[in-house]
Design a protein around this motif. Structure first.
Motif, mmCIF file in Angstrom:
data_model
loop_
_atom_site.group_PDB
_atom_site.id
_atom_site.type_symbol
_atom_site.label_atom_id
_atom_site.label_comp_id
_atom_site.label_asym_id
_atom_site.label_seq_id
_atom_site.Cartn_x
_atom_site.Cartn_y
_atom_site.Cartn_z
ATOM 1 N N ALA A 1 -16.305 -2.149 6.029
ATOM 2 C CA ALA A 1 -15.178 -2.904 5.470
ATOM 3 C C ALA A 1 -15.183 -2.924 3.938
ATOM 4 C CB ALA A 1 -15.153 -4.324 6.044
ATOM 5 N N PRO A 2 -16.320 -3.227 3.285
ATOM 6 C CA PRO A 2 -16.288 -3.241 1.812
ATOM 7 C C PRO A 2 -15.904 -1.882 1.222
ATOM 8 C CG PRO A 2 -18.258 -4.343 2.609
ATOM 9 C CD PRO A 2 -17.615 -3.699 3.807
ATOM 10 N N MET B 1 -13.984 0.491 2.630
ATOM 11 C CA MET B 1 -12.567 0.748 2.827
ATOM 12 C C MET B 1 -11.716 -0.183 1.957
ATOM 13 S SD MET B 1 -12.451 3.318 4.757
ATOM 14 C CE MET B 1 -10.874 3.472 5.542
ATOM 15 N N TYR B 2 -12.154 -1.436 1.809
ATOM 16 C CA TYR B 2 -11.403 -2.375 0.967
ATOM 17 C C TYR B 2 -11.360 -1.882 -0.475
ATOM 18 C CZ TYR B 2 -9.936 -6.660 -1.339
ATOM 19 O OH TYR B 2 -9.252 -7.576 -2.096
ATOM 20 N N ARG B 3 -12.505 -1.399 -0.966
ATOM 21 C CA ARG B 3 -12.525 -0.931 -2.364
ATOM 22 C C ARG B 3 -11.710 0.345 -2.528
ATOM 23 N NH1 ARG B 3 -15.489 -4.050 -5.579
ATOM 24 N NH2 ARG B 3 -16.574 -5.692 -4.442
ATOM 25 N N ILE B 4 -11.779 1.219 -1.542
ATOM 26 C CA ILE B 4 -10.995 2.456 -1.632
ATOM 27 C C ILE B 4 -9.500 2.142 -1.668
ATOM 28 C CG2 ILE B 4 -10.325 4.503 -0.302
ATOM 29 C CD1 ILE B 4 -13.366 4.645 0.531
ATOM 30 N N LEU B 5 -9.064 1.197 -0.844
ATOM 31 C CA LEU B 5 -7.630 0.897 -0.770
ATOM 32 C C LEU B 5 -7.154 -0.055 -1.852
ATOM 33 C CD1 LEU B 5 -7.217 0.507 3.092
ATOM 34 C CD2 LEU B 5 -6.149 2.261 1.676
ATOM 35 N N GLN C 1 -1.671 2.970 -6.772
ATOM 36 C CA GLN C 1 -2.478 1.836 -6.302
ATOM 37 C C GLN C 1 -2.335 0.582 -7.154
ATOM 38 O OE1 GLN C 1 -6.462 3.914 -5.284
ATOM 39 N NE2 GLN C 1 -5.945 2.711 -3.500
ATOM 40 N N ASP D 1 -16.632 -8.563 -1.074
ATOM 41 C CA ASP D 1 -17.259 -7.715 -0.044
ATOM 42 C C ASP D 1 -17.476 -8.469 1.267
ATOM 43 O OD1 ASP D 1 -17.470 -5.445 -1.582
ATOM 44 O OD2 ASP D 1 -19.578 -5.733 -2.100
ATOM 45 N N LEU E 1 0.816 -1.216 0.000
ATOM 46 C CA LEU E 1 0.000 0.000 0.000
ATOM 47 C C LEU E 1 0.847 1.261 0.000
ATOM 48 C CD1 LEU E 1 -2.773 -0.810 2.615
ATOM 49 C CD2 LEU E 1 -3.087 -0.462 0.167
ATOM 50 N N TYR F 1 -10.042 -5.429 6.442
ATOM 51 C CA TYR F 1 -10.375 -4.273 7.284
ATOM 52 C C TYR F 1 -9.914 -4.508 8.714
ATOM 53 C CZ TYR F 1 -12.995 -0.573 9.587
ATOM 54 O OH TYR F 1 -13.333 0.524 10.343
ATOM 55 N N ALA G 1 -13.065 -8.452 2.303
ATOM 56 C CA ALA G 1 -13.029 -7.088 2.847
ATOM 57 C C ALA G 1 -13.027 -7.063 4.382
ATOM 58 C CB ALA G 1 -14.195 -6.264 2.278
ATOM 59 N N PRO G 2 -13.904 -7.823 5.052
ATOM 60 C CA PRO G 2 -13.875 -7.780 6.525
ATOM 61 C C PRO G 2 -12.539 -8.243 7.095
ATOM 62 C CG PRO G 2 -15.915 -8.776 5.767
ATOM 63 C CD PRO G 2 -15.051 -8.619 4.558
#
Lengths: 192, 192
Positions: free
Chosen positions: B157-158, B160-164, A117, A153, A111, A161, A157-158
């Protein structure tokens, strides 16, 4: 990472990438991450510093590229005979790898050295490819499969996160609940 | 961020924090982020560089602390009279803020200058506090409310995951689906 790092397998570009990556891994083990510099890495890899700067931009982008390579799965997901078992096994392993001390370091490197990105997208694509393979196998068995964006998702993602923002033990029961939630969403609409 | 940055409101420590944060924000606007150094910031804030090093460790940790302050919500979540409406409005605003160019920069700063993950935890706690406030209000109206960890997994979480990791447009329809999925989980078990 920028498009500069695109390689043609077997060409000079691929050989440079391999020797520079190897130099980073070796020197990190020998002298520690804090002592890494581009001239040191270039000398070990047998290339000029300007080759490294031209291709990777700076040390941080190089470390980002190396980190992503380390996050690349080295095998297709194991076949346990059913979607739930395959997803659970993959998710447990993914959570273990990503929440380990090296895993956290690689994610941060990926990151951090990556204003465009590209490295982060490659990390996500690795997970997506594995989930796609599990889905294709399950569909071949006639099982209903949640679509890829839903799996990202609801399962990936969880985990990411919590690894990044809420450090906590990721129990097997928690992973099981994520997978159960994903299986309950087979056939849901997706897309961002 | 480490425990070093803990402050007592109104004390000298709080005044130092305020003037150093202000110096960072002003200098970033005037000379750009690439030109920021600890001595420059200290001079503008009227403190010694060693005060900054002692309290924040290094420039990256300082930027992380400043970023988290900028991510702190400045008001309680708006009351739209019902859980779904409150959650949707909060989620749309959160997605907009976090996926904006400044939002992405603050998230990266918060994550990256932060080996102990204190800044990242503070970011997550800000979102958690807002979601808790929405939940308490909804429970007061007699609505069934998904628990906090479920809301973090299913909504935050979804995004933030997509943003990052998967830069993409976060459409209002997508946000609506996340909220709908969360509302469908009222009463589910949670915990990691």
């Amino acid at each position: 990472m920028s498009a500069r790092a695109t390689t043609r397998p077997g060409g000079r570009s691929a050989r440079v990438q391999q020797s520079v990556h190897q130099a980073v891994r070796d020197l990190e083990a020998e002298v520690g991450r804090g002592a890494l510099t581009v001239p040191l890495i270039a000398a070990r890899a047998g290339v000029t510093p300007s080759t490294v700067y031209r291709r990777w931009g700076d040390l941080r982008e190089l470390l980002s590229d190396v980190a992503v390579e380390r996050l690349r799965p080295d095998a297709p997901p194991a076949d346990h005979g059913g979607l739930r078992a395959d997803l659970e096994a993959w998710t447990v392993q993914f959570a273990e790898e990503m929440s380990s001390a090296p895993g956290r370091t690689y994610i941060r490197d990926a990151l951090l050295g990556d204003p465009g990105q590209g490295s982060a997208v490659r990390c996500s694509d690795y997970a997506a490819e594995q989930l796609k393979a599990i889905g294709v196998r399950a569909a071949g068995r006639g099982e209903a499969v949640p679509d890829l964006e839903t799996l990202l998702d609801v399962v990936v993602a969880p985990l990411m996160y919590r690894i990044l923002f809420r450090p906590s033990e990721l129990s097997q029961a928690y992973v099981g609940r994520l997978v159960a939630a994903a299986l309950g969403r087979a056939g849901s609409p997706s897309g961002t």
